[in-house]
Design a protein around this motif. Structure first.
Motif, mmCIF file in Angstrom:
data_model
loop_
_atom_site.group_PDB
_atom_site.id
_atom_site.type_symbol
_atom_site.label_atom_id
_atom_site.label_comp_id
_atom_site.label_asym_id
_atom_site.label_seq_id
_atom_site.Cartn_x
_atom_site.Cartn_y
_atom_site.Cartn_z
ATOM 1 N N TRP A 2 0.816 -1.212 0.000
ATOM 2 C CA TRP A 2 0.000 0.000 0.000
ATOM 3 C C TRP A 2 0.853 1.267 0.000
ATOM 4 C CZ3 TRP A 2 -4.399 -1.685 -1.440
ATOM 5 C CH2 TRP A 2 -4.889 -2.909 -0.964
ATOM 6 N N THR A 3 2.147 1.144 -0.228
ATOM 7 C CA THR A 3 3.035 2.302 -0.256
ATOM 8 C C THR A 3 2.878 3.062 -1.573
ATOM 9 O OG1 THR A 3 4.657 1.130 1.108
ATOM 10 C CG2 THR A 3 5.427 3.071 -0.069
ATOM 11 N N VAL A 4 2.800 4.375 -1.490
ATOM 12 C CA VAL A 4 2.763 5.210 -2.681
ATOM 13 C C VAL A 4 4.202 5.535 -3.048
ATOM 14 C CG1 VAL A 4 1.956 7.374 -3.703
ATOM 15 C CG2 VAL A 4 0.519 6.146 -2.064
ATOM 16 N N SER A 5 4.744 4.774 -3.979
ATOM 17 C CA SER A 5 6.145 4.906 -4.371
ATOM 18 C C SER A 5 6.317 4.363 -5.786
ATOM 19 C CB SER A 5 7.046 4.119 -3.409
ATOM 20 O OG SER A 5 8.332 3.927 -3.946
ATOM 21 N N PRO A 6 7.224 4.945 -6.585
ATOM 22 C CA PRO A 6 7.462 4.408 -7.933
ATOM 23 C C PRO A 6 8.061 3.010 -7.911
ATOM 24 C CG PRO A 6 9.027 6.163 -7.407
ATOM 25 C CD PRO A 6 7.998 6.173 -6.339
ATOM 26 N N ALA A 7 8.561 2.556 -6.765
ATOM 27 C CA ALA A 7 9.158 1.225 -6.665
ATOM 28 C C ALA A 7 8.173 0.168 -6.160
ATOM 29 C CB ALA A 7 10.383 1.263 -5.742
ATOM 30 N N ASN A 8 6.920 0.540 -5.957
ATOM 31 C CA ASN A 8 5.917 -0.426 -5.486
ATOM 32 C C ASN A 8 5.258 -1.115 -6.675
ATOM 33 O OD1 ASN A 8 3.865 -1.875 -4.288
ATOM 34 N ND2 ASN A 8 2.705 -0.084 -3.581
ATOM 35 N N ARG A 38 5.331 13.596 -8.598
ATOM 36 C CA ARG A 38 4.146 13.726 -7.748
ATOM 37 C C ARG A 38 4.485 13.379 -6.288
ATOM 38 N NH1 ARG A 38 -1.108 15.839 -8.580
ATOM 39 N NH2 ARG A 38 -1.918 15.239 -10.617
ATOM 40 N N THR A 39 5.218 12.278 -6.118
ATOM 41 C CA THR A 39 5.544 11.822 -4.769
ATOM 42 C C THR A 39 6.432 12.826 -4.047
ATOM 43 O OG1 THR A 39 5.466 9.556 -5.618
ATOM 44 C CG2 THR A 39 6.375 9.858 -3.437
ATOM 45 N N MET A 40 7.374 13.403 -4.777
ATOM 46 C CA MET A 40 8.230 14.435 -4.170
ATOM 47 C C MET A 40 7.400 15.624 -3.706
ATOM 48 S SD MET A 40 11.492 14.364 -6.787
ATOM 49 C CE MET A 40 12.245 15.806 -6.040
ATOM 50 N N ASP A 41 6.450 16.037 -4.531
ATOM 51 C CA ASP A 41 5.593 17.165 -4.152
ATOM 52 C C ASP A 41 4.754 16.818 -2.930
ATOM 53 O OD1 ASP A 41 6.593 18.534 -6.311
ATOM 54 O OD2 ASP A 41 4.887 18.133 -7.620
ATOM 55 N N TRP A 42 4.182 15.610 -2.913
ATOM 56 C CA TRP A 42 3.357 15.198 -1.772
ATOM 57 C C TRP A 42 4.177 15.109 -0.487
ATOM 58 C CZ3 TRP A 42 0.904 10.800 -5.103
ATOM 59 C CH2 TRP A 42 -0.126 11.338 -5.895
ATOM 60 N N GLN A 43 5.376 14.561 -0.602
ATOM 61 C CA GLN A 43 6.232 14.454 0.573
ATOM 62 C C GLN A 43 6.596 15.833 1.104
ATOM 63 O OE1 GLN A 43 7.540 11.893 2.386
ATOM 64 N NE2 GLN A 43 6.408 10.328 1.288
ATOM 65 N N TYR A 44 6.895 16.737 0.202
ATOM 66 C CA TYR A 44 7.266 18.098 0.607
ATOM 67 C C TYR A 44 6.117 18.782 1.340
ATOM 68 C CZ TYR A 44 8.743 22.971 0.254
ATOM 69 O OH TYR A 44 9.083 24.275 0.539
ATOM 70 N N ASN A 45 4.903 18.565 0.855
ATOM 71 C CA ASN A 45 3.730 19.204 1.457
ATOM 72 C C ASN A 45 3.141 18.402 2.612
ATOM 73 O OD1 ASN A 45 3.668 21.436 -0.365
ATOM 74 N ND2 ASN A 45 2.813 20.095 -1.942
ATOM 75 N N GLY A 46 3.638 17.183 2.808
ATOM 76 C CA GLY A 46 3.131 16.347 3.887
ATOM 77 C C GLY A 46 1.723 15.852 3.672
ATOM 78 N N LEU A 47 1.317 15.678 2.413
ATOM 79 C CA LEU A 47 -0.060 15.287 2.095
ATOM 80 C C LEU A 47 -0.073 14.110 1.123
ATOM 81 C CD1 LEU A 47 -1.585 18.855 1.601
ATOM 82 C CD2 LEU A 47 -1.885 17.366 3.592
ATOM 83 N N VAL A 48 0.549 13.020 1.485
ATOM 84 C CA VAL A 48 0.573 11.839 0.628
ATOM 85 C C VAL A 48 -0.805 11.172 0.673
ATOM 86 C CG1 VAL A 48 1.650 9.606 0.174
ATOM 87 C CG2 VAL A 48 3.020 11.502 1.072
ATOM 88 N N PRO A 49 -1.450 10.964 -0.475
ATOM 89 C CA PRO A 49 -2.798 10.372 -0.480
ATOM 90 C C PRO A 49 -2.756 8.886 -0.191
ATOM 91 C CG PRO A 49 -2.025 10.655 -2.725
ATOM 92 C CD PRO A 49 -0.988 11.290 -1.837
#
Length: 437
Positions: free
Chosen positions: A261-267, A317-328
Protein backbone atom coordinates in the motif's frame (compact mmCIF):
# COMPACT_ATOMS: atom_id res chain seq x y z
CA UNK A 1 8.11 5.35 2.08
CA UNK A 2 9.33 7.88 -0.48
CA UNK A 3 12.15 6.53 -2.66
CA UNK A 4 14.05 8.71 -5.12
CA UNK A 5 16.65 6.19 -6.38
CA UNK A 6 14.58 4.42 -9.02
CA UNK A 7 17.41 2.01 -9.92
CA UNK A 8 17.96 0.72 -6.39
CA UNK A 9 17.91 -3.05 -5.80
CA UNK A 10 14.87 -4.44 -3.97
CA UNK A 11 15.30 -7.02 -1.22
CA UNK A 12 12.24 -9.26 -1.47
CA UNK A 13 11.19 -9.77 2.14
CA UNK A 14 8.05 -11.62 1.04
CA UNK A 15 10.31 -14.52 0.01
CA UNK A 16 10.77 -15.21 3.74
CA UNK A 17 8.88 -18.39 4.68
CA UNK A 18 7.78 -16.70 7.93
CA UNK A 19 5.45 -14.51 5.86
CA UNK A 20 3.95 -17.37 3.87
CA UNK A 21 1.01 -19.50 4.98
CA UNK A 22 -0.45 -20.77 1.69
CA UNK A 23 2.39 -21.92 -0.65
CA UNK A 24 0.31 -21.64 -3.85
CA UNK A 25 -0.87 -18.14 -3.07
CA UNK A 26 2.62 -17.17 -1.94
CA UNK A 27 4.12 -18.42 -5.20
CA UNK A 28 1.69 -16.38 -7.29
CA UNK A 29 2.37 -13.30 -5.19
CA UNK A 30 6.14 -13.71 -5.39
CA UNK A 31 5.98 -14.24 -9.15
CA UNK A 32 3.86 -11.11 -9.56
CA UNK A 33 6.21 -9.00 -7.41
CA UNK A 34 9.32 -10.29 -9.13
CA UNK A 35 7.93 -9.83 -12.65
CA UNK A 36 6.71 -6.27 -12.13
CA UNK A 37 9.81 -5.14 -10.24
CA UNK A 38 11.95 -6.60 -13.01
CA UNK A 39 9.92 -4.78 -15.65
CA UNK A 40 10.39 -1.55 -13.68
CA UNK A 41 14.15 -2.08 -13.97
CA UNK A 42 15.07 -3.28 -10.49
CA UNK A 43 17.38 -6.07 -9.42
CA UNK A 44 15.30 -8.33 -7.17
CA UNK A 45 17.37 -9.79 -4.33
CA UNK A 46 16.37 -13.04 -2.62
CA UNK A 47 18.31 -14.41 0.34
CA UNK A 48 19.70 -17.86 -0.46
CA UNK A 49 18.46 -19.40 2.84
CA UNK A 50 14.86 -18.84 1.74
CA UNK A 51 15.41 -21.33 -1.09
CA UNK A 52 15.51 -24.30 1.28
CA UNK A 53 13.05 -22.81 3.78
CA UNK A 54 10.16 -22.00 1.43
CA UNK A 55 8.48 -24.08 -1.26
CA UNK A 56 7.12 -20.92 -2.89
CA UNK A 57 10.51 -19.19 -2.98
CA UNK A 58 12.21 -22.29 -4.37
CA UNK A 59 9.57 -22.40 -7.12
CA UNK A 60 10.22 -18.73 -7.94
CA UNK A 61 13.96 -19.29 -8.21
CA UNK A 62 13.62 -22.50 -10.24
CA UNK A 63 11.18 -20.80 -12.62
CA UNK A 64 13.45 -17.80 -13.18
CA UNK A 65 16.82 -19.54 -13.09
CA UNK A 66 17.59 -18.43 -16.69
CA UNK A 67 17.66 -14.83 -15.41
CA UNK A 68 20.31 -15.57 -12.78
CA UNK A 69 23.11 -15.72 -15.34
CA UNK A 70 22.06 -12.68 -17.41
CA UNK A 71 23.10 -9.07 -17.05
CA UNK A 72 19.50 -7.86 -16.91
CA UNK A 73 17.18 -6.59 -14.18
CA UNK A 74 15.53 -9.36 -12.20
CA UNK A 75 16.30 -12.16 -9.81
CA UNK A 76 19.57 -12.46 -7.89
CA UNK A 77 20.36 -14.96 -5.14
CA UNK A 78 22.49 -13.30 -2.49
CA UNK A 79 25.13 -14.79 -0.23
CA UNK A 80 28.21 -14.11 1.82
CA UNK A 81 31.41 -12.59 0.55
CA UNK A 82 33.68 -14.95 -1.40
CA UNK A 83 30.89 -17.53 -1.84
CA UNK A 84 30.10 -18.16 -5.51
CA UNK A 85 27.49 -20.96 -5.54
CA UNK A 86 24.43 -22.04 -3.63
CA UNK A 87 26.09 -25.34 -2.72
CA UNK A 88 29.02 -23.54 -1.08
CA UNK A 89 26.67 -21.29 0.85
CA UNK A 90 24.57 -24.21 2.11
CA UNK A 91 27.72 -25.98 3.32
CA UNK A 92 28.76 -22.93 5.33
CA UNK A 93 25.29 -22.44 6.71
CA UNK A 94 25.06 -26.07 7.84
CA UNK A 95 28.28 -25.55 9.78
CA UNK A 96 26.91 -22.37 11.42
CA UNK A 97 23.77 -24.12 12.64
CA UNK A 98 25.39 -27.32 13.93
CA UNK A 99 24.17 -26.49 17.45
CA UNK A 100 20.64 -25.82 16.21
CA UNK A 101 19.19 -28.97 17.80
CA UNK A 102 19.92 -27.54 21.26
CA UNK A 103 17.43 -24.72 20.75
CA UNK A 104 14.02 -24.90 22.38
CA UNK A 105 11.41 -24.05 19.75
CA UNK A 106 7.66 -24.46 19.37
CA UNK A 107 6.51 -27.46 17.29
CA UNK A 108 4.97 -25.04 14.75
CA UNK A 109 7.92 -22.62 14.71
CA UNK A 110 8.89 -21.47 11.19
CA UNK A 111 12.48 -21.29 12.41
CA UNK A 112 12.71 -25.07 12.55
CA UNK A 113 13.60 -24.78 8.86
CA UNK A 114 16.76 -22.73 9.43
CA UNK A 115 19.00 -25.75 8.94
CA UNK A 116 19.61 -26.68 5.28
CA UNK A 117 18.79 -30.34 6.03
CA UNK A 118 15.60 -29.57 7.95
CA UNK A 119 13.27 -29.62 4.93
CA UNK A 120 12.59 -32.18 2.19
CA UNK A 121 12.58 -29.50 -0.54
CA UNK A 122 14.61 -30.83 -3.45
CA UNK A 123 16.56 -27.66 -4.20
CA UNK A 124 19.61 -29.51 -5.56
CA UNK A 125 17.65 -30.98 -8.45
CA UNK A 126 15.48 -27.92 -9.05
CA UNK A 127 18.18 -25.25 -9.15
CA UNK A 128 21.42 -27.22 -8.73
CA UNK A 129 24.22 -26.64 -6.19
CA UNK A 130 26.27 -24.72 -8.78
CA UNK A 131 23.71 -21.97 -9.34
CA UNK A 132 25.32 -18.52 -9.11
CA UNK A 133 24.96 -16.35 -6.00
CA UNK A 134 26.13 -12.75 -5.53
CA UNK A 135 27.73 -11.37 -2.33
CA UNK A 136 25.95 -8.93 -0.10
CA UNK A 137 27.86 -5.90 1.14
CA UNK A 138 27.69 -6.69 4.88
CA UNK A 139 26.64 -9.34 7.40
CA UNK A 140 22.92 -9.77 8.03
CA UNK A 141 23.66 -11.43 11.37
CA UNK A 142 25.81 -8.56 12.62
CA UNK A 143 23.20 -5.98 11.71
CA UNK A 144 20.46 -8.08 13.26
CA UNK A 145 22.48 -8.36 16.49
CA UNK A 146 22.86 -4.57 16.60
CA UNK A 147 19.16 -3.93 15.99
CA UNK A 148 18.06 -6.40 18.68
CA UNK A 149 20.55 -4.99 21.20
CA UNK A 150 19.33 -1.46 20.44
CA UNK A 151 15.70 -2.58 20.78
CA UNK A 152 16.45 -3.93 24.26
CA UNK A 153 17.68 -0.53 25.44
CA UNK A 154 15.37 2.16 26.90
CA UNK A 155 13.90 4.38 24.20
CA UNK A 156 10.78 6.02 22.88
CA UNK A 157 9.59 3.33 20.45
CA UNK A 158 6.43 1.70 21.82
CA UNK A 159 6.92 -1.22 19.43
CA UNK A 160 10.39 -2.11 20.74
CA UNK A 161 11.21 -5.41 22.47
CA UNK A 162 11.76 -3.54 25.73
CA UNK A 163 8.40 -1.78 25.60
CA UNK A 164 6.62 -5.02 24.71
CA UNK A 165 8.11 -6.66 27.80
CA UNK A 166 7.51 -3.56 29.90
CA UNK A 167 3.80 -3.72 29.12
CA UNK A 168 3.50 -7.50 29.38
CA UNK A 169 5.14 -7.63 32.82
CA UNK A 170 3.24 -4.60 34.15
CA UNK A 171 6.52 -2.80 34.81
CA UNK A 172 4.72 0.52 35.07
CA UNK A 173 2.87 -0.76 38.14
CA UNK A 174 5.42 -2.78 40.13
CA UNK A 175 9.08 -3.13 41.02
CA UNK A 176 8.85 -6.85 40.26
CA UNK A 177 7.68 -6.11 36.70
CA UNK A 178 10.49 -3.60 36.19
CA UNK A 179 13.02 -6.04 37.55
CA UNK A 180 11.83 -8.84 35.33
CA UNK A 181 11.91 -6.59 32.28
CA UNK A 182 15.48 -5.49 33.02
CA UNK A 183 16.61 -9.07 33.61
CA UNK A 184 15.07 -10.36 30.38
CA UNK A 185 16.47 -7.52 28.29
CA UNK A 186 19.95 -8.02 29.78
CA UNK A 187 19.78 -11.75 29.04
CA UNK A 188 18.63 -11.13 25.45
CA UNK A 189 21.41 -8.57 24.87
CA UNK A 190 24.03 -10.96 26.22
CA UNK A 191 22.68 -13.74 24.02
CA UNK A 192 22.82 -11.50 20.95
CA UNK A 193 26.53 -10.88 21.47
CA UNK A 194 27.66 -14.50 21.80
CA UNK A 195 27.73 -17.27 19.21
CA UNK A 196 25.36 -17.75 16.28
CA UNK A 197 22.40 -15.38 16.57
CA UNK A 198 19.10 -15.56 14.69
CA UNK A 199 15.36 -15.25 15.14
CA UNK A 200 15.35 -18.87 16.30
CA UNK A 201 17.70 -17.92 19.15
CA UNK A 202 15.30 -15.13 20.21
CA UNK A 203 12.41 -17.62 20.33
CA UNK A 204 14.55 -20.03 22.34
CA UNK A 205 15.48 -17.28 24.81
CA UNK A 206 11.88 -16.31 25.47
CA UNK A 207 10.65 -19.90 25.74
CA UNK A 208 13.35 -20.76 28.28
CA UNK A 209 12.15 -17.90 30.44
CA UNK A 210 8.52 -19.00 30.27
CA UNK A 211 7.24 -16.06 28.27
CA UNK A 212 3.50 -15.61 27.93
CA UNK A 213 2.30 -16.75 24.47
CA UNK A 214 0.99 -13.26 23.66
CA UNK A 215 4.33 -11.69 24.54
CA UNK A 216 6.15 -14.33 22.53
CA UNK A 217 3.95 -13.69 19.50
CA UNK A 218 4.44 -9.91 19.68
CA UNK A 219 8.18 -10.32 20.26
CA UNK A 220 8.66 -12.58 17.26
CA UNK A 221 6.64 -10.23 15.05
CA UNK A 222 9.01 -7.42 16.05
CA UNK A 223 12.13 -9.54 15.53
CA UNK A 224 10.86 -10.52 12.07
CA UNK A 225 10.72 -6.82 11.22
CA UNK A 226 14.20 -6.23 12.65
CA UNK A 227 15.59 -9.21 10.74
CA UNK A 228 14.19 -8.05 7.41
CA UNK A 229 15.45 -4.52 8.02
CA UNK A 230 18.90 -5.95 8.80
CA UNK A 231 18.80 -8.00 5.58
CA UNK A 232 17.92 -4.97 3.45
CA UNK A 233 20.67 -2.90 5.10
CA UNK A 234 23.23 -5.67 4.55
CA UNK A 235 22.38 -5.65 0.84
CA UNK A 236 22.22 -1.87 0.42
CA UNK A 237 18.69 -2.34 -0.89
CA UNK A 238 15.14 -1.15 -0.41
CA UNK A 239 13.02 -3.64 1.49
CA UNK A 240 9.76 -4.84 0.01
CA UNK A 241 7.74 -6.73 2.60
CA UNK A 242 4.25 -7.42 3.90
CA UNK A 243 2.06 -4.77 5.51
CA UNK A 244 2.15 -6.62 8.85
CA UNK A 245 5.96 -6.49 8.92
CA UNK A 246 6.09 -2.87 7.76
CA UNK A 247 3.83 -1.83 10.65
CA UNK A 248 6.31 -3.26 13.15
CA UNK A 249 9.41 -1.48 11.91
CA UNK A 250 11.33 0.81 14.29
CA UNK A 251 10.05 4.36 14.34
CA UNK A 252 13.40 5.66 13.11
CA UNK A 253 15.50 3.92 10.48
CA UNK A 254 17.27 4.95 7.31
CA UNK A 255 16.44 2.02 5.04
CA UNK A 256 13.42 2.58 2.76
CA UNK A 257 10.66 0.06 3.49
CA UNK A 258 7.93 -0.62 0.91
CA UNK A 259 4.75 -2.66 1.24
CA UNK A 260 1.75 -3.23 -1.07
CA UNK A 261 0.00 0.00 0.00
CA UNK A 262 3.04 2.30 -0.26
CA UNK A 263 2.76 5.21 -2.68
CA UNK A 264 6.14 4.91 -4.37
CA UNK A 265 7.46 4.41 -7.93
CA UNK A 266 9.16 1.22 -6.66
CA UNK A 267 5.92 -0.43 -5.49
CA UNK A 268 4.88 -3.10 -8.03
CA UNK A 269 1.27 -3.05 -6.81
CA UNK A 270 0.93 0.66 -7.59
CA UNK A 271 2.18 0.14 -11.15
CA UNK A 272 -0.13 -2.83 -11.75
CA UNK A 273 -3.19 -1.01 -10.43
CA UNK A 274 -2.49 2.07 -12.55
CA UNK A 275 -2.39 -0.09 -15.69
CA UNK A 276 -5.65 -1.78 -14.71
CA UNK A 277 -7.49 1.09 -16.41
CA UNK A 278 -6.41 -0.22 -19.82
CA UNK A 279 -7.72 -3.72 -19.11
CA UNK A 280 -4.63 -5.40 -17.60
CA UNK A 281 -5.67 -7.12 -14.39
CA UNK A 282 -2.96 -6.94 -11.69
CA UNK A 283 -2.87 -10.71 -11.16
CA UNK A 284 -2.14 -11.29 -14.84
CA UNK A 285 1.48 -10.16 -14.39
CA UNK A 286 2.16 -13.45 -12.62
CA UNK A 287 1.49 -15.26 -15.93
CA UNK A 288 4.69 -14.03 -17.57
CA UNK A 289 7.34 -16.72 -17.99
CA UNK A 290 11.08 -15.84 -17.91
CA UNK A 291 11.39 -15.67 -21.69
CA UNK A 292 8.45 -13.30 -22.03
CA UNK A 293 9.87 -11.20 -19.20
CA UNK A 294 13.28 -11.09 -20.88
CA UNK A 295 11.64 -9.93 -24.12
CA UNK A 296 9.84 -7.15 -22.27
CA UNK A 297 12.93 -5.80 -20.50
CA UNK A 298 15.43 -6.29 -23.35
CA UNK A 299 13.56 -5.08 -26.44
CA UNK A 300 11.91 -1.81 -27.40
CA UNK A 301 8.18 -1.99 -26.72
CA UNK A 302 5.24 0.15 -25.51
CA UNK A 303 5.66 -0.96 -21.90
CA UNK A 304 9.23 0.32 -21.62
CA UNK A 305 8.19 3.63 -23.20
CA UNK A 306 5.32 3.94 -20.75
CA UNK A 307 7.54 3.03 -17.77
CA UNK A 308 9.90 5.93 -18.49
CA UNK A 309 7.00 8.36 -18.26
CA UNK A 310 5.36 6.49 -15.37
CA UNK A 311 8.46 6.65 -13.19
CA UNK A 312 9.05 10.33 -13.89
CA UNK A 313 5.44 11.33 -13.20
CA UNK A 314 5.12 9.23 -10.03
CA UNK A 315 8.48 10.44 -8.74
CA UNK A 316 7.60 14.09 -9.27
CA UNK A 317 4.15 13.73 -7.75
CA UNK A 318 5.54 11.82 -4.77
CA UNK A 319 8.23 14.44 -4.17
CA UNK A 320 5.59 17.17 -4.15
CA UNK A 321 3.36 15.20 -1.77
CA UNK A 322 6.23 14.45 0.57
CA UNK A 323 7.27 18.10 0.61
CA UNK A 324 3.73 19.20 1.46
CA UNK A 325 3.13 16.35 3.89
CA UNK A 326 -0.06 15.29 2.09
CA UNK A 327 0.57 11.84 0.63
CA UNK A 328 -2.80 10.37 -0.48
CA UNK A 329 -4.02 6.88 0.29
CA UNK A 330 -3.13 4.15 -2.17
CA UNK A 331 -6.51 4.03 -3.95
CA UNK A 332 -6.58 7.80 -4.35
CA UNK A 333 -3.02 7.81 -5.69
CA UNK A 334 -3.94 5.12 -8.22
CA UNK A 335 -6.82 7.24 -9.53
CA UNK A 336 -4.57 10.32 -9.76
CA UNK A 337 -1.84 8.49 -11.67
CA UNK A 338 -4.35 6.83 -13.98
CA UNK A 339 -5.66 10.29 -14.86
CA UNK A 340 -2.18 11.83 -15.16
CA UNK A 341 -0.83 9.09 -17.39
CA UNK A 342 -3.75 7.49 -19.20
CA UNK A 343 -6.78 9.75 -18.65
CA UNK A 344 -8.20 7.11 -16.33
CA UNK A 345 -11.36 5.14 -17.00
CA UNK A 346 -13.24 8.12 -18.45
CA UNK A 347 -11.37 8.13 -21.75
CA UNK A 348 -11.51 4.43 -22.59
CA UNK A 349 -14.27 4.98 -25.17
CA UNK A 350 -12.24 7.66 -27.00
CA UNK A 351 -9.31 5.40 -27.91
CA UNK A 352 -10.55 4.88 -31.47
CA UNK A 353 -9.76 8.53 -32.10
CA UNK A 354 -6.04 7.80 -31.69
CA UNK A 355 -6.07 6.61 -35.30
CA UNK A 356 -6.88 10.10 -36.56
CA UNK A 357 -3.35 11.36 -35.97
CA UNK A 358 -2.17 14.93 -35.80
CA UNK A 359 -3.95 16.50 -38.78
CA UNK A 360 -5.16 20.09 -38.48
CA UNK A 361 -8.81 19.17 -38.26
CA UNK A 362 -8.18 16.38 -35.76
CA UNK A 363 -9.72 18.22 -32.76
CA UNK A 364 -12.97 18.85 -34.67
CA UNK A 365 -13.09 15.38 -36.18
CA UNK A 366 -12.43 14.10 -32.70
CA UNK A 367 -15.41 16.10 -31.50
CA UNK A 368 -17.70 14.61 -34.11
CA UNK A 369 -16.52 11.04 -33.51
CA UNK A 370 -16.53 11.62 -29.78
CA UNK A 371 -20.17 12.63 -29.97
CA UNK A 372 -21.10 9.33 -31.55
CA UNK A 373 -19.00 7.39 -29.09
CA UNK A 374 -19.94 9.17 -25.89
CA UNK A 375 -23.59 10.07 -26.30
CA UNK A 376 -24.99 6.57 -25.73
CA UNK A 377 -22.90 6.05 -22.62
CA UNK A 378 -22.78 9.53 -21.15
CA UNK A 379 -26.50 10.18 -20.89
CA UNK A 380 -26.01 13.86 -21.59
CA UNK A 381 -22.84 14.50 -19.57
CA UNK A 382 -19.31 14.54 -21.00
CA UNK A 383 -16.29 12.90 -19.48
CA UNK A 384 -15.11 16.11 -17.82
CA UNK A 385 -18.56 17.30 -16.81
CA UNK A 386 -19.46 19.23 -19.97
CA UNK A 387 -23.21 19.11 -20.80
CA UNK A 388 -23.91 17.30 -24.06
CA UNK A 389 -26.95 18.85 -25.74
CA UNK A 390 -28.62 16.28 -27.98
CA UNK A 391 -29.35 17.89 -31.35
CA UNK A 392 -26.35 20.24 -31.17
CA UNK A 393 -23.54 18.14 -32.60
CA UNK A 394 -21.28 21.15 -33.10
CA UNK A 395 -21.61 22.25 -29.50
CA UNK A 396 -20.92 18.72 -28.37
CA UNK A 397 -17.89 18.45 -30.64
CA UNK A 398 -16.53 21.76 -29.39
CA UNK A 399 -17.04 20.66 -25.79
CA UNK A 400 -15.02 17.53 -26.41
CA UNK A 401 -12.39 19.54 -28.29
CA UNK A 402 -12.13 21.92 -25.31
CA UNK A 403 -11.88 18.97 -22.96
CA UNK A 404 -9.04 17.56 -25.06
CA UNK A 405 -7.23 20.90 -25.01
CA UNK A 406 -7.70 21.12 -21.25
CA UNK A 407 -6.21 17.65 -20.82
CA UNK A 408 -3.34 18.45 -23.21
CA UNK A 409 -2.52 21.65 -21.31
CA UNK A 410 -2.12 19.59 -18.16
CA UNK A 411 0.25 17.25 -19.97
CA UNK A 412 2.44 19.57 -22.04
CA UNK A 413 5.07 16.86 -22.56
CA UNK A 414 2.75 14.43 -24.34
CA UNK A 415 -0.29 15.17 -26.48
CA UNK A 416 -3.83 14.02 -25.99
CA UNK A 417 -3.62 11.91 -29.16
CA UNK A 418 -0.32 10.36 -28.04
CA UNK A 419 -1.88 9.35 -24.76
CA UNK A 420 -4.84 7.73 -26.46
CA UNK A 421 -2.48 5.96 -28.84
CA UNK A 422 -0.39 4.80 -25.88
CA UNK A 423 -3.44 3.27 -24.25
CA UNK A 424 -4.28 1.40 -27.42
CA UNK A 425 -0.71 0.16 -27.93
CA UNK A 426 -0.36 -0.96 -24.32
CA UNK A 427 -3.52 -3.05 -24.47
CA UNK A 428 -2.61 -4.51 -27.87
CA UNK A 429 0.88 -5.45 -26.72
CA UNK A 430 -0.45 -6.80 -23.42
CA UNK A 431 -2.84 -9.09 -25.29
CA UNK A 432 0.12 -10.64 -27.14
CA UNK A 433 1.54 -11.72 -23.78
CA UNK A 434 -1.77 -12.99 -22.39
CA UNK A 435 -2.07 -10.13 -19.91
CA UNK A 436 -5.62 -9.23 -20.94
CA UNK A 437 -8.72 -11.42 -20.81
Amino acid sequence: MFTSNMDAPIYLGTADNVLQSDPKRAEERLTFEHNVLTLLGHRVLVGTPFVWQSRATLALVARNQPLLERDLPGLRLTSREAVATAGDYFAQRASDTRLFDRLQLRPESPFLLEQPEATPLDWRNLIGPDVKVVPRIASVEQRFRALVASDAEPGNDVRSLRDLSWTAFGAQFSNAGRGRTEYNMSALTERSLNGHFSRAVVEDEYLRRGADPKLLSATLARTNALYQLAAAEAHGAYLFTSSSIARRMPGEHEQPVLEPWTVSPANPYLFAHVLACVGIKPRSWARLDPFQLTRLVATSNPFLSFIVRYRNVVLQRTMDWQYNGLVPHFDDAVAIFQNDLLFGERWRSLEIIARLGRMKTAPYVMGAVGTAVLLPAAYGVGALGYPLAVGSAWATGKAIKDAAKFAADLRDDISFFDTLRMRSELRRFASEFGLTD
